[in-house]
Design an enzyme around this catalytic site. Sequence first.
Site, PDB file in Angstrom:
ATOM      1  N   HIS A  50      -3.084   5.301  -1.074  1.00  0.00           N
ATOM      2  CA  HIS A  50      -4.311   4.402  -0.830  1.00  0.00           C
ATOM      3  C   HIS A  50      -5.249   5.228   0.326  1.00  0.00           C
ATOM      4  O   HIS A  50      -6.585   4.829   0.219  1.00  0.00           O
ATOM      5  CB  HIS A  50      -3.467   3.149   0.015  1.00  0.00           C
ATOM      6  CG  HIS A  50      -4.754   1.832   0.063  1.00  0.00           C
ATOM      7  ND1 HIS A  50      -5.662   1.932  -0.729  1.00  0.00           N
ATOM      8  CD2 HIS A  50      -4.861   1.036   0.946  1.00  0.00           C
ATOM      9  CE1 HIS A  50      -6.227   0.693  -0.510  1.00  0.00           C
ATOM     10  NE2 HIS A  50      -5.844   0.063   0.692  1.00  0.00           N
ATOM     11  N   GLU A  86       1.421  -6.159   2.421  1.00  0.00           N
ATOM     12  CA  GLU A  86       0.213  -6.994   2.955  1.00  0.00           C
ATOM     13  C   GLU A  86       0.277  -8.372   2.370  1.00  0.00           C
ATOM     14  O   GLU A  86       0.725  -8.298   1.202  1.00  0.00           O
ATOM     15  CB  GLU A  86      -1.177  -6.277   2.820  1.00  0.00           C
ATOM     16  CG  GLU A  86      -1.361  -5.074   3.674  1.00  0.00           C
ATOM     17  CD  GLU A  86      -2.330  -4.216   3.501  1.00  0.00           C
ATOM     18  OE1 GLU A  86      -2.866  -3.544   4.568  1.00  0.00           O
ATOM     19  OE2 GLU A  86      -2.753  -4.294   2.310  1.00  0.00           O
ATOM     20  N   ASP A 102       0.974  -1.229   0.066  1.00  0.00           N
ATOM     21  CA  ASP A 102       0.109   0.121  -0.223  1.00  0.00           C
ATOM     22  C   ASP A 102       0.930   1.108  -0.130  1.00  0.00           C
ATOM     23  O   ASP A 102       1.681   1.206   0.696  1.00  0.00           O
ATOM     24  CB  ASP A 102      -0.913  -0.050   1.417  1.00  0.00           C
ATOM     25  CG  ASP A 102      -1.816  -1.208   1.389  1.00  0.00           C
ATOM     26  OD1 ASP A 102      -2.109  -1.842   0.320  1.00  0.00           O
ATOM     27  OD2 ASP A 102      -2.548  -1.170   2.502  1.00  0.00           O
TER      28      ASP A 102
HETATM   29 ZN   LIG Z   1      -3.517  -3.143   0.244  1.00  0.00          ZN
END
Ligand SMILES: [Zn+2]
Length: 206
Positions: free
Chosen positions: A57, A170, A53
Site C-alpha cells: 500500500h 482498518e 493494508d
Molecule cells: Zn487501507
Amino acid sequence: MKFYDVTLPISPNIPVWPGHPAIKLELVRRIEDGARSNVSFLACSAHTGTHVDAPLHFITSGADVATLPLDVLIGPAVVADLSDADVITAERLERLGLRNVHRLLLKTRNSSLSRDVFHDDYVALTVDAAHWVVERGVCLIGVDYLSVEDFGSDGAVHRALLGAGLVILEGVDLSSVPAGDYQLYCLPLKLVGSDGAPVRAILVQE
Ligand SMILES: [Zn+2]
C-alpha cells in the site's frame, strides 16, 4: 466461547474514503427477469469497509495482500480501550501497560461514530505511536476507523508500520467488544498483486 463479528457490513450505502470510487453491488442476472439464477456484480476499492493494508500500500516493493502470513492474521489479540483519547500517542499507548502483545486492536470513540457518512475527525495514531508499536514487536495493529492515520496527513504513519512489515487492520467494528484478550481471525480476500483487501474479522473470547 463468545464470538464477536467485528466486520462492517458492505453495501453501496456505507461511506468510502473521499475520492475512492463508490461501492457497486448489484444484480446483473435476475431470476425474476428470466435468468436461471441471481448473480451479483461487485466493484469497490480494495480498502472498503473492514480491510487490511498490505505493505505494498505504501512500500513499492512491499508484499501484496495475497502473501500475508496466516500466522499474523490469526492468533491472540488484545483489545485496548482508548475511548478517552483524541489522538493516539506513544505515551498513551505506554500507559496501557501492555506486555508481549502481538496483535493490538485499539478501541476509540471512533466506534461510536455514525456509519452513514464519512467523518474526517476520527482518532488516529501519531508517528511516534507507530514507532512505539513497531518497537514493541506488534505484528498486526487494528483501528476502528478507515485509516490508522490522521485524515490529510502525508502517510508517515502508514510508512512506519508497513515499512516494518506490520499488517494494518482498518475499519474494525469494536463498538460491542469489551477491552480484553481474544483470538483474532482476520482473513482478507486473496487478491493477487493488491495492496489491500476486505476481510471478515472475528474475535473469539475463550
Ligand atoms: Zn487501507
